[in-house]
Motif scaffolding. Structure first.
Motif, PDB file in Angstrom:
ATOM      1  N   SER A   1       0.820  -1.168  -0.080  1.00  0.00           N
ATOM      2  CA  SER A   1      -0.135  -0.002  -0.101  1.00  0.00           C
ATOM      3  C   SER A   1       1.025   1.113  -0.047  1.00  0.00           C
ATOM      4  CB  SER A   1      -1.097   0.055   1.136  1.00  0.00           C
ATOM      5  OG  SER A   1      -1.812  -0.725   1.061  1.00  0.00           O
ATOM      6  N   MET A   2       1.996   1.174   0.785  1.00  0.00           N
ATOM      7  CA  MET A   2       2.963   2.509   0.907  1.00  0.00           C
ATOM      8  C   MET A   2       3.527   2.698  -0.558  1.00  0.00           C
ATOM      9  SD  MET A   2       5.237   3.619   4.157  1.00  0.00           S
ATOM     10  CE  MET A   2       3.799   3.815   5.236  1.00  0.00           C
ATOM     11  N   ILE A   3       3.948   1.616  -1.061  1.00  0.00           N
ATOM     12  CA  ILE A   3       4.696   1.862  -2.345  1.00  0.00           C
ATOM     13  C   ILE A   3       3.542   2.391  -3.301  1.00  0.00           C
ATOM     14  CG2 ILE A   3       5.457   0.410  -4.624  1.00  0.00           C
ATOM     15  CD1 ILE A   3       7.007  -1.473  -2.348  1.00  0.00           C
ATOM     16  N   GLY A   4       2.305   1.810  -3.306  1.00  0.00           N
ATOM     17  CA  GLY A   4       1.258   2.270  -4.188  1.00  0.00           C
ATOM     18  C   GLY A   4       0.890   3.604  -3.934  1.00  0.00           C
ATOM     19  N   THR A   5       0.663   4.137  -2.849  1.00  0.00           N
ATOM     20  CA  THR A   5       0.420   5.688  -2.457  1.00  0.00           C
ATOM     21  C   THR A   5       1.719   6.547  -3.071  1.00  0.00           C
ATOM     22  OG1 THR A   5      -0.999   5.041  -0.449  1.00  0.00           O
ATOM     23  CG2 THR A   5       0.142   7.389  -0.668  1.00  0.00           C
ATOM     24  N   GLU A   6       2.804   6.262  -2.648  1.00  0.00           N
ATOM     25  CA  GLU A   6       4.168   7.002  -2.614  1.00  0.00           C
ATOM     26  C   GLU A   6       4.376   7.384  -4.297  1.00  0.00           C
ATOM     27  OE1 GLU A   6       4.191   8.226   0.648  1.00  0.00           O
ATOM     28  OE2 GLU A   6       6.210   8.494   0.157  1.00  0.00           O
ATOM     29  N   LEU A   7       4.173   5.922  -4.998  1.00  0.00           N
ATOM     30  CA  LEU A   7       4.791   6.130  -6.132  1.00  0.00           C
ATOM     31  C   LEU A   7       3.425   6.739  -7.229  1.00  0.00           C
ATOM     32  CD1 LEU A   7       6.706   2.867  -7.073  1.00  0.00           C
ATOM     33  CD2 LEU A   7       7.409   4.945  -5.861  1.00  0.00           C
ATOM     34  N   SER A   8       2.154   6.577  -6.742  1.00  0.00           N
ATOM     35  CA  SER A   8       1.126   7.359  -7.321  1.00  0.00           C
ATOM     36  C   SER A   8       1.379   8.779  -7.109  1.00  0.00           C
ATOM     37  CB  SER A   8      -0.223   6.871  -6.698  1.00  0.00           C
ATOM     38  OG  SER A   8      -0.513   5.764  -6.951  1.00  0.00           O
ATOM     39  N   ASP A   9       1.775   9.160  -5.967  1.00  0.00           N
ATOM     40  CA  ASP A   9       1.953  10.584  -5.895  1.00  0.00           C
ATOM     41  C   ASP A   9       3.183  11.090  -6.846  1.00  0.00           C
ATOM     42  OD1 ASP A   9       0.093  10.713  -4.109  1.00  0.00           O
ATOM     43  OD2 ASP A   9       1.181  11.141  -2.119  1.00  0.00           O
ATOM     44  N   ILE A  10       4.140  10.504  -6.790  1.00  0.00           N
ATOM     45  CA  ILE A  10       5.084  10.726  -7.603  1.00  0.00           C
ATOM     46  C   ILE A  10       5.015  10.865  -8.931  1.00  0.00           C
ATOM     47  CG2 ILE A  10       7.391   9.952  -8.747  1.00  0.00           C
ATOM     48  CD1 ILE A  10       7.950   8.849  -5.752  1.00  0.00           C
ATOM     49  N   LEU A  11       4.178   9.924  -9.711  1.00  0.00           N
ATOM     50  CA  LEU A  11       3.626   9.824 -10.967  1.00  0.00           C
ATOM     51  C   LEU A  11       2.548  10.931 -11.330  1.00  0.00           C
ATOM     52  CD1 LEU A  11       2.889   6.322 -12.326  1.00  0.00           C
ATOM     53  CD2 LEU A  11       4.001   8.034 -13.472  1.00  0.00           C
ATOM     54  N   PHE A  12       1.591  10.964 -10.471  1.00  0.00           N
ATOM     55  CA  PHE A  12       0.266  11.542 -10.727  1.00  0.00           C
ATOM     56  C   PHE A  12       0.376  12.959  -9.860  1.00  0.00           C
ATOM     57  CE2 PHE A  12      -0.698   6.992 -11.194  1.00  0.00           C
ATOM     58  CZ  PHE A  12      -0.566   6.772 -12.605  1.00  0.00           C
ATOM     59  N   GLY A  13       1.355  13.275  -9.005  1.00  0.00           N
ATOM     60  CA  GLY A  13       1.012  14.383  -8.025  1.00  0.00           C
ATOM     61  C   GLY A  13       0.523  14.058  -6.839  1.00  0.00           C
ATOM     62  N   THR A  14       0.928  14.928  -5.709  1.00  0.00           N
ATOM     63  CA  THR A  14       0.583  14.626  -4.385  1.00  0.00           C
ATOM     64  C   THR A  14      -0.581  15.487  -4.211  1.00  0.00           C
ATOM     65  OG1 THR A  14       2.767  14.128  -3.735  1.00  0.00           O
ATOM     66  CG2 THR A  14       1.528  14.810  -1.963  1.00  0.00           C
ATOM     67  N   PRO A  15      -1.687  15.001  -3.577  1.00  0.00           N
ATOM     68  CA  PRO A  15      -2.879  15.871  -3.377  1.00  0.00           C
ATOM     69  C   PRO A  15      -2.717  16.934  -2.595  1.00  0.00           C
ATOM     70  CG  PRO A  15      -3.359  13.339  -3.159  1.00  0.00           C
ATOM     71  CD  PRO A  15      -1.809  13.651  -3.287  1.00  0.00           C
ATOM     72  N   VAL A  16      -3.293  18.013  -3.114  1.00  0.00           N
ATOM     73  CA  VAL A  16      -3.515  19.270  -2.201  1.00  0.00           C
ATOM     74  C   VAL A  16      -4.989  19.597  -2.316  1.00  0.00           C
ATOM     75  CG1 VAL A  16      -1.537  20.182  -3.243  1.00  0.00           C
ATOM     76  CG2 VAL A  16      -3.496  20.623  -4.352  1.00  0.00           C
ATOM     77  N   PRO A  17      -5.321  20.530  -1.057  1.00  0.00           N
ATOM     78  CA  PRO A  17      -6.867  20.553  -0.782  1.00  0.00           C
ATOM     79  C   PRO A  17      -7.693  21.296  -1.894  1.00  0.00           C
ATOM     80  CG  PRO A  17      -5.172  21.260   1.053  1.00  0.00           C
ATOM     81  CD  PRO A  17      -4.365  20.803  -0.137  1.00  0.00           C
ATOM     82  N   HIS A  18      -8.636  21.058  -1.949  1.00  0.00           N
ATOM     83  CA  HIS A  18      -9.546  21.722  -2.964  1.00  0.00           C
ATOM     84  C   HIS A  18     -10.966  21.308  -2.976  1.00  0.00           C
ATOM     85  CE1 HIS A  18      -8.042  17.692  -4.529  1.00  0.00           C
ATOM     86  NE2 HIS A  18      -9.440  17.594  -5.222  1.00  0.00           N
ATOM     87  N   GLU A  19     -12.077  21.818  -3.531  1.00  0.00           N
ATOM     88  CA  GLU A  19     -13.287  21.340  -3.215  1.00  0.00           C
ATOM     89  C   GLU A  19     -13.674  20.337  -4.416  1.00  0.00           C
ATOM     90  OE1 GLU A  19     -16.107  23.671  -1.798  1.00  0.00           O
ATOM     91  OE2 GLU A  19     -14.291  23.974  -0.445  1.00  0.00           O
ATOM     92  N   VAL A  20     -14.753  19.522  -4.096  1.00  0.00           N
ATOM     93  CA  VAL A  20     -15.094  18.284  -4.877  1.00  0.00           C
ATOM     94  C   VAL A  20     -16.677  18.114  -4.741  1.00  0.00           C
ATOM     95  CG1 VAL A  20     -14.697  16.358  -3.417  1.00  0.00           C
ATOM     96  CG2 VAL A  20     -14.427  16.365  -5.977  1.00  0.00           C
ATOM     97  N   GLU A  21     -17.203  17.581  -5.593  1.00  0.00           N
ATOM     98  CA  GLU A  21     -18.600  17.332  -5.445  1.00  0.00           C
ATOM     99  C   GLU A  21     -18.628  15.660  -5.194  1.00  0.00           C
ATOM    100  OE1 GLU A  21     -21.167  20.411  -7.805  1.00  0.00           O
ATOM    101  OE2 GLU A  21     -20.554  19.099  -9.210  1.00  0.00           O
ATOM    102  N   ALA A  22     -19.916  15.545  -4.587  1.00  0.00           N
ATOM    103  CA  ALA A  22     -19.960  13.955  -4.295  1.00  0.00           C
ATOM    104  C   ALA A  22     -21.495  13.647  -4.211  1.00  0.00           C
ATOM    105  CB  ALA A  22     -19.280  13.747  -3.002  1.00  0.00           C
ATOM    106  N   ASN A  23     -21.632  12.358  -4.464  1.00  0.00           N
ATOM    107  CA  ASN A  23     -22.944  11.764  -4.407  1.00  0.00           C
ATOM    108  C   ASN A  23     -23.308  11.634  -5.892  1.00  0.00           C
ATOM    109  OD1 ASN A  23     -24.923  10.180  -3.558  1.00  0.00           O
ATOM    110  ND2 ASN A  23     -25.874  11.516  -2.106  1.00  0.00           N
ATOM    111  N   LEU A  24     -24.297  10.729  -6.240  1.00  0.00           N
ATOM    112  CA  LEU A  24     -24.861  10.270  -7.613  1.00  0.00           C
ATOM    113  C   LEU A  24     -25.563  11.593  -8.386  1.00  0.00           C
ATOM    114  CD1 LEU A  24     -25.914   6.751  -6.940  1.00  0.00           C
ATOM    115  CD2 LEU A  24     -24.192   7.437  -8.321  1.00  0.00           C
ATOM    116  N   GLY A  25     -25.890  12.791  -7.501  1.00  0.00           N
ATOM    117  CA  GLY A  25     -26.342  13.803  -8.360  1.00  0.00           C
ATOM    118  C   GLY A  25     -25.165  14.331  -9.187  1.00  0.00           C
ATOM    119  N   VAL A  26     -23.893  13.819  -9.186  1.00  0.00           N
ATOM    120  CA  VAL A  26     -23.024  14.665  -9.868  1.00  0.00           C
ATOM    121  C   VAL A  26     -23.139  13.966 -11.345  1.00  0.00           C
ATOM    122  CG1 VAL A  26     -21.131  14.825  -8.287  1.00  0.00           C
ATOM    123  CG2 VAL A  26     -21.335  12.861  -9.676  1.00  0.00           C
ATOM    124  N   LEU A  27     -23.893  13.066 -11.615  1.00  0.00           N
ATOM    125  CA  LEU A  27     -24.083  12.687 -13.073  1.00  0.00           C
ATOM    126  C   LEU A  27     -24.938  13.715 -13.728  1.00  0.00           C
ATOM    127  CD1 LEU A  27     -25.015   9.013 -12.228  1.00  0.00           C
ATOM    128  CD2 LEU A  27     -22.978   9.722 -13.557  1.00  0.00           C
TER     129      LEU A  27
END
Ligand code: SF4
Ligand code: SF4
Lengths: 630, 314
Positions: A222-248
């Motif tokens: 898991s730790m490899i998955g997380t660390e390398l995902s961040d390296i490859l795709f970027g380390t998450p930073v705070p932001h707004e997001v929408e959730a629940n099925l109403g996003v369709l």
């Protein structure tokens, strides 16, 4: 028939969609759970064994004259612990194979000179792993790091690199129990070996092997998955997001990406932004392409790109029931095999992409990491071309909320920097968090993780537990489907501060964060381990000494069992809302819920009532505070 | 001992002191003796603002004690700890009020004690315009007279209003610092409880300028936090009583900066052992930015920007 409503009242089921499912004669997870009642008591207690063809064997507990041993002589302790250990191994395998895929993706990215998003993190990890960084190109470094990561799965000697992140006392405990994870695949294989017929029969020894395989997950795969995902795709930073099925969106081509590995979802994020494909969608009469995420892969793209979080485990069928999903694109893990049946009733294409997870009735379009963007484009085009097949039988639910997410360890520390005093403190440390806890303003930190499960009111257990904790000044961090549940309940919005105790509310206002921090997907629980390790080292104590706890109130998967086990073995008190299949063995039950604490400092607790679970966690936190004299 | 326990202990001490002084005063003067601070229309301002009730006699003052008791609930959470801090503030006001019973003038040169309404009205405008960019409350004793002078002057040159409580007053006198309202350096008194006289400045500001209704405690605390740019410097050894008074300051929204070892609370209770950095630390903690152009060219002008909040990553 049982009372149907007891399943339907679950918060995760959007009433309008459930009704539509019924009208459309769609069978959902709730119907199947109902049909399954009553479930088999032998399996429920963990005393059924099918490990060899002399079996199946079962231990009969309720009557005195039933068999007390398997045909080979295995006792209830042996059988239940073997079953448990195999589940842990499967969970560890799932996470670890995910980690391996990310490592491979990094390898190919380096080979093809594709962009590496977080070079700083890459360099830091290379240094941590003793790789010479000076004068090396990014590609060169990435390829070295990928190679080193891939070797973690099968290296013949030594132990896992990330073990070094753990505090000294923790490492000593692992050493003394000989559970220091060595090589990920090897530790998993060893569980399968020793649980073979006629091998390990000592339940304690079997659990020890399971612990090693679980630690190989948390501090390995898991730790490899997380660390390398961040390296490859970027380390998450705070932001707004929408959730629940109403996003369709009714007027767009809707693509739901469901599963786990960000390699697929990241490629889809690129593809849906391709102007040619957007143009193609418009040609088909749509306003555009709307990509949304489900379960953990949904968490990954929400954390990194703000892609809306469509829903969690129990909502996957309902997403299709809306009738507006052109394609549900899946890879591995937690994908209900029922999906093709649901999809068949609508125009939705269920597209499987991994050779590790095919489903009869789905369209298989294999995702090739070497050719990721091209594969993703083909998949998106398939979805676009499916728009015209949509019928009138659609219902886009109104349920939709906004929340703030993106709390990687890095962004948590950055937020903490915001409340240090330039003239009195250093930046870049966890000191403000430690001070808040030590002063008592925050009582502690609890992690809420895990799935949905029909055995407890889905989503409600997550949400009630989280609410009770934040009311009592405990900061909550969350991942996986628990994170979906919390954001849907508004616990990641600004308003959530109103539900907090004064201490936590004050911290949230100062830090400008919600009281429930979304830290990512299930593999990102490794972020929580990392945070705890940093805090322990800062305070010069062991993880088991911290006023922290974890809960999996609605867990269901074997991955969750592996997570729970590595958490316990890392010194954490873990409350399970669903009873694992162990109760047929009193010895095993006692071992997991009590004895382990004497060894590892952490233990399992079983409590299905979320409010009671919260108070057990609060009590545990206060005990730890007393011991720390804070 | 946990920080909250220290606060609870200090509040209980304040309560005990308050009970005994009220008892003693009643014994000496009788229950009907008049209770009032000089030159105010707000009775005992802390009690008036918090409860909406005016106190006129010792008998009425005695009735405040159960209210103080009810504020001290020894549960381990911030809310209760801040309430205990407010209890200490109320107890301090009761104690100070006892000093003023009858025609007493308990404070003498150089100490000022209770500050009349007229002064607050005259301070209000410069506080609102930012001409007085902040209010520093210094309690205790600096390690040396020179350090004390340095800290006081660093605030004075930036135009802040400085209140002194405790031995620091003598340290100011020893170093020939000129004090007085117009010089913006105000020695309150030697007892810790005299700090309440600056608290009531903030409270009356809320009543006078903020139109906060007496009895609306939540609004009051919101106003002081958002509108009164005060902070506390607690220098020298900290008694439990001072820590619990500090909790009262934090409840009002005023950070406490100390040079002593104490468990820090982010943004609210900060340890700064380097006395040269106390002013800068305090200004940043309270978010005070100095309006450089409006300061009459003072000595030590170059330090005027110290209060700017500069983040390493910015
Ligand atoms: S391993 Fe033993 S208990 Fe299991 S099925 Fe075979 S004989 Fe039965
Ligand atoms: S939380 Fe559980 S159900 Fe959800 S994605 Fe993770 S393992 Fe699957």
């Amino acid at each position: 028939m049982q009372d149907e409503l007891s399943y339907v009242k679950d918060e995760t089921a959007i009433p309008s969609l459930l009704k539509k499912a019924k009208d459309d004669k769609i069978e959902t997870v709730w119907d199947r759970a109902l049909a399954m009642q009553p479930q088999c008591g032998f399996g429920e207690m963990g005393v059924c064994c099918t490990n060899c063809s002399m079996g199946p064997c079962r231990i009969v507990k309720i009557s005195p004259d039933g068999p007390k041993k398997g045909i080979c002589g295995a006792t209830e302790d042996t059988i239940a612990s073997r079953n448990f250990a195999r589940s842990v191994a499967a969970g560890s395998a799932a996470h670890s194979d995910h980690g391996r895929d990310i490592a491979e993706a990094l390898h190919y990215a380096a080979e093809q000179k594709r962009p590496i998003k977080d070079e700083k993190k890459l360099r830091a990890l290379a240094e941590e792993w003793g790789i010479q960084t000076e004068g090396r190109s990014v590609e060169d470094l990435a390829s070295k790091v990928a190679e080193k990561a891939l070797n973690e799965f099968g290296k013949p000697f030594g132990h896992l690199q990330f073990v070094e992140r753990a505090p000294q006392k923790r490492k000593e405990i692992w050493e003394s129990m000989d559970v220091t994870p060595r090589a990920i695949d090897r530790d998993i294989v060893e569980v399968l070996h020793s649980t073979h017929m006629g091998c390990d029969a000592d339940y304690r020894n079997i659990i020890t092997a399971a612990v090693r395989a679980a630690l190989s997950d948390g501090w390995g795969g898991s730790m490899i998955g997380t660390e390398l995902s961040d390296i490859l795709f970027g380390t998450p930073v705070p932001h707004e997001v929408e959730a629940n099925l109403g996003v369709l969106k009714k007027d767009c081509v809707n693509i739901v990406v469901h599963g786990h590995e960000p390699t697929l979802s990241e490629a889809l994020v690129l593809a849906v932004n391709d102007p040619d494909l957007i143009e193609a969608a418009k040609q088909e009469g749509a306003q555009g392409i709307n990509l949304v995420g489900m379960c953990c892969t949904g968490n990954e793209v929400a954390m990194r790109h703000g892609i809306p979080m469509a829903g969690n485990f129990f909502q996957q069928e309902l997403a299709v029931v809306t009738g507006v999903v052109e394609a549900m694109v899946v890879d591995v893990q937690c994908i209900m095999p029922s999906l093709p049946q649901v999809a068949k009733c609508y125009h939705t294409k269920l597209i499987t992409t991994s050779r590790k997870a095919k489903i009869p009735g789905a369209v298989h379009m294999e995702f090739d990491e070497k050719n990721s963007v091209e594969c993703a484009r083909k998949i998106v085009l398939e979805a676009v071309m499916n728009f015209k097949n949509r019928t009138d039988n659609v219902l886009v639910p109104e349920e939709k909320v906004t929340g703030r997410i993106g709390y990687s360890v890095e962004s948590i520390i950055r937020a903490l920097d915001g409340i240090t005093n330039t003239f009195a403190h250093q930046s870049g440390t966890v000191k403000p968090l430690v001070d808040a806890v030590k002063s008592g303003v925050l009582r502690g930190v609890a992690a809420i993780v895990g799935c949905n499960n029909h055995r407890v009111p889905a989503d409600q257990s997550h949400v009630l537990l989280a609410k009770e904790l934040i009311k009592n000044d405990v900061l909550v961090v969350t991942t996986g489907c628990g994170a979906h549940a919390c954001i849907k309940a508004g616990l990641m919005s600004e308003d959530a501060v109103k539900l907090c105790g004064k201490g936590l509310a004050t911290c949230c206002e100062l830090l400008k964060v919600p009281p429930v921090l979304h830290m990512g997907s299930c593999v990102d629980i490794s972020r929580i381990l990392q945070l705890l390790a940093i805090i322990s080292k800062y305070m010069n104590v062991d993880i088991k000494d911290l006023p922290v706890a974890a809960a999996a109130p609605e867990w269901m998967s074997e991955k969750a069992l592996s997570i729970g086990t590595y958490a316990v073995a890392s010194g954490i008190y873990v409350v399970l809302g669903v009873t694992p299949q162990i109760t047929g063995s009193e010895n095993l039950t006692k071992y997991l819920t009590s004895d382990m604490e004497n060894i590892y400092g952490g233990r399992f607790e079983i409590e299905s009532d979320p409010i009671k679970a919260a108070h057990k966690i609060l009590d545990h936190i206060e005990v730890k505070r007393k011991q720390l004299d804070i | 001992m946990s920080l909250f326990d220290i606060i609870f202990t200090g509040s209980e001490q304040a309560l005990a002191a308050c009970k005994s002084i009220v008892e003693k005063t009643v014994a000496e003067r009788g229950e009907n003796a008049k209770v009032a601070f000089p030159g105010t229309a707000y009775s005992l301002p802390t009690i008036y603002a918090a409860t909406g009730k005016k106190i006129n006699t010792l008998a009425e003052l005695k009735n405040v004690i159960p209210m103080i008791e009810s504020l001290i609930v020894k549960e381990q959470n911030l809310e209760k700890a801040l309430n205990a801090g407010l209890a200490t503030a109320v107890a301090a006001e009761v104690i100070e009020a006892c000093k003023y019973v009858g025609e007493n003038t308990p404070y003498a040169e150089p100490c000022i004690g209770f500050i009349p309404d007229t002064v607050i009205r005259s301070l209000g405008v410069p506080l609102v315009t930012g001409d007085i960019p902040g209010v520093a409350v210094i309690i205790g004793e600096a390690p040396s007279d020179e350090e004390a002078a340095k800290i006081i002057k660093s605030y004075q040159t930036k135009g802040l209003l400085v209140f002194l409580v405790g031995k620091i007053i003598d340290q100011a006198i020893n170093t020939k610092i000129k004090m007085g309202l117009e010089l913006r350096i105000i020695p309150l008194g030697y007892d810790v409880t005299s700090v309440i006289h600056v608290v009531t400045v903030a409270i009356r500001a809320a009543l006078i300028f903020g139109n906060v209704q007496p009895g609306n405690l939540a609004e009051l605390l919101k106003y002081t936090k958002e509108r009164v740019p005060a902070f506390v410097n607690a220098l020298g050894p900290l008694s439990e009583l001072v820590v619990s008074a500090g909790a009262g300051a934090i409840a009002l929204g005023f950070p406490v900066i100390t040079d002593q070892d104490v468990q820090e609370v982010p943004e609210n209770l900060i340890v700064q052992k380097d006395h040269d950095k106390i002013a800068a630390t305090s200004l940043e903690a309270r978010g005070i930015k100095i309006k450089i152009t409006e300061i009459p060219i003072p000595v030590g002008f170059a330090a005027a920007f110290e209060g700017e909040r500069v983040r390493k990553e910015d």
